[in-house]
Scaffold this motif. Structure first.
Motif, PDB file in Angstrom:
ATOM      1  N   LEU A 169       0.814  -1.209   0.000  1.00 39.52           N
ATOM      2  CA  LEU A 169       0.000   0.000   0.000  1.00 39.52           C
ATOM      3  C   LEU A 169       0.850   1.264   0.000  1.00 39.52           C
ATOM      4  CD1 LEU A 169      -3.027  -0.786   2.352  1.00 39.52           C
ATOM      5  CD2 LEU A 169      -2.805  -1.085  -0.121  1.00 39.52           C
ATOM      6  N   GLU A 170       2.035   1.181   0.579  1.00 39.77           N
ATOM      7  CA  GLU A 170       2.895   2.367   0.641  1.00 39.77           C
ATOM      8  C   GLU A 170       3.343   2.835  -0.737  1.00 39.77           C
ATOM      9  OE1 GLU A 170       7.146   0.036   1.441  1.00 39.77           O
ATOM     10  OE2 GLU A 170       5.870   0.616   3.138  1.00 39.77           O
ATOM     11  N   LYS A 171       3.198   1.968  -1.734  1.00 36.76           N
ATOM     12  CA  LYS A 171       3.605   2.332  -3.089  1.00 36.76           C
ATOM     13  C   LYS A 171       2.510   3.066  -3.853  1.00 36.76           C
ATOM     14  CE  LYS A 171       6.922  -1.458  -3.691  1.00 36.76           C
ATOM     15  NZ  LYS A 171       7.311  -2.618  -4.546  1.00 36.76           N
ATOM     16  N   VAL A 193     -11.707   1.272  -7.728  1.00 37.41           N
ATOM     17  CA  VAL A 193     -10.302   0.856  -7.721  1.00 37.41           C
ATOM     18  C   VAL A 193      -9.864   0.542  -6.293  1.00 37.41           C
ATOM     19  CG1 VAL A 193      -7.944   1.457  -8.355  1.00 37.41           C
ATOM     20  CG2 VAL A 193      -9.867   2.335  -9.720  1.00 37.41           C
ATOM     21  N   ASN A 194      -9.315  -0.662  -6.103  1.00 37.60           N
ATOM     22  CA  ASN A 194      -8.857  -1.111  -4.789  1.00 37.60           C
ATOM     23  C   ASN A 194      -7.376  -1.439  -4.840  1.00 37.60           C
ATOM     24  OD1 ASN A 194     -11.766  -1.653  -3.632  1.00 37.60           O
ATOM     25  ND2 ASN A 194     -11.672  -2.675  -5.612  1.00 37.60           N
ATOM     26  N   PHE A 195      -6.618  -0.844  -3.943  1.00 38.22           N
ATOM     27  CA  PHE A 195      -5.210  -1.182  -3.791  1.00 38.22           C
ATOM     28  C   PHE A 195      -5.125  -2.175  -2.632  1.00 38.22           C
ATOM     29  CE2 PHE A 195      -5.464   3.082  -5.568  1.00 38.22           C
ATOM     30  CZ  PHE A 195      -4.705   2.928  -6.719  1.00 38.22           C
ATOM     31  N   CYS A 196      -4.572  -3.343  -2.902  1.00 42.52           N
ATOM     32  CA  CYS A 196      -4.648  -4.462  -1.959  1.00 42.52           C
ATOM     33  C   CYS A 196      -3.265  -5.028  -1.650  1.00 42.52           C
ATOM     34  CB  CYS A 196      -5.547  -5.558  -2.542  1.00 42.52           C
ATOM     35  SG  CYS A 196      -5.689  -7.040  -1.531  1.00 42.52           S
ATOM     36  N   GLU A 197      -2.949  -5.092  -0.368  1.00 42.78           N
ATOM     37  CA  GLU A 197      -1.699  -5.681   0.097  1.00 42.78           C
ATOM     38  C   GLU A 197      -1.998  -6.951   0.877  1.00 42.78           C
ATOM     39  OE1 GLU A 197       1.821  -4.691   3.366  1.00 42.78           O
ATOM     40  OE2 GLU A 197       0.824  -3.021   2.314  1.00 42.78           O
ATOM     41  N   VAL A 204      -5.678  -9.352   4.422  1.00 33.99           N
ATOM     42  CA  VAL A 204      -5.254  -8.361   3.432  1.00 33.99           C
ATOM     43  C   VAL A 204      -5.579  -6.971   3.955  1.00 33.99           C
ATOM     44  CG1 VAL A 204      -5.562  -9.935   1.482  1.00 33.99           C
ATOM     45  CG2 VAL A 204      -7.446  -8.402   2.131  1.00 33.99           C
ATOM     46  N   LYS A 205      -4.868  -5.987   3.434  1.00 31.19           N
ATOM     47  CA  LYS A 205      -5.146  -4.581   3.728  1.00 31.19           C
ATOM     48  C   LYS A 205      -5.551  -3.899   2.429  1.00 31.19           C
ATOM     49  CE  LYS A 205      -1.122  -3.637   5.633  1.00 31.19           C
ATOM     50  NZ  LYS A 205      -0.048  -2.926   6.364  1.00 31.19           N
TER      51      LYS A 205
END
Length: 275
Positions: A169-171, A193-197, A204-205
């Motif tokens: 997520l930091e990216k 749009v979902n950013f998923c780590e 997951v986050k």
């Protein structure tokens, strides 16, 4: 107008009981006025209660920009809790008509109050015609370049169109989602749009840019889409804790579809003269 303000993991809504259809065909303009966080009440969207001939109750979802949404995972948990707590539908299983069909809310009662709500969210479809997307093949680990940045995307219909970008997520700045949302080379009607780590196989986050609402603290359908995408890529199992900026929900992938479990909260009630 009498209203109730609620949130599900920080995704906030204004609940309007309009079973007498006083505000019929005015939902879009009402949402834009009430959802303004400076000149209105402030919310990510409004949820309108209507009677239904084919379900216990109907939920109309309008985003803060006035656009219609077929489905909202956090919204339907708030909606189900409100209908239960206010004795509109006092059943442990409530059928709710949405733009994505009938959804079933299972209520966990605590002293007559809905403490947890489990929602059957339906099935995820990777067929591009259903999303809709302008590609022939399923969008899985597909590379796109937006503003000179590379993204690996996974897209599906999870009640509404969703695109999941895997990575730390930091990216990602969640506001990057606004450009992917309107990536017209693929998404003619836009996409959430979902950013998923991936933390581990059961966690997951996620942070989400919602089509029609912008960056939100949580998106229920987005949590489900992220869990489905991570599982499809072999990164997680079928039961996943999803951490979002506004809290935690749980997603379970079963043979008949996707289930989401979480709480919701009434923050305040009031009356407005804006409408």
């Amino acid at each position: 107008m009498i209203f109730t303000k609620m949130h599900g993991t920080g995704n906030d809504f204004i609940i309007i009981d309009d079973r007498d259809e006083k505000f019929l065909n005015r939902e879009s303009s009402i949402a834009k006025i009430l959802c303004d966080r400076h000149f209105g009440i402030g919310a990510d969207g409004i949820l309108v209660i209507r009677n239904s001939n084919s379900a216990d109750i109907e939920m109309i979802i309008i985003n803060s920009d006035g656009s219609y949404a077929a489905m909202c995972g956090n919204g339907i948990r708030c909606f189900a809790k409100y209908a239960y707590d206010e004795n509109i539908i006092k059943k442990n299983e409530i059928s709710i008509m949405t733009g994505d069909g009938i959804k079933i809310a299972k209520i966990e009662d605590n002293g007559g109050i809905a403490e947890k709500v489990k929602i059957y969210m339906g099935t995820a479809s990777f067929e591009t015609k259903n999303i809709p997307a302008l590609l022939k093949e399923d969008i899985i680990n597909h590379t796109i370049f937006v503003n000179n940045k590379e993204y690996k995307i996974n897209s599906m219909l999870m009640g509404v169109p969703h695109t999941v970008v895997m990575g730390k997520l930091e990216k990602f700045d969640v506001n990057e989602g606004k450009y992917i949302e309107k990536y017209n080379e693929i998404f003619p009607e836009g996409t959430n749009v979902n950013f998923c780590e991936v933390v581990d196989e059961s966690h997951v986050k996620v942070k989400t840019w919602e089509r029609g609402a912008g960056a939100t603290l949580s998106c229920g359908t987005g949590c489900c889409a992220s869990a489905v995408a991570a599982n499809k890529l072999g990164l997680t199992g079928k039961k996943v804790q999803v951490s979002v900026p506004g809290g935690i929900v749980y997603v379970e992938i079963e043979e008949d579809g996707v289930y989401m479990i979480g709480d919701s909260m009434i923050t305040f009630r009031g009356e407005t003269d804006l409408i």
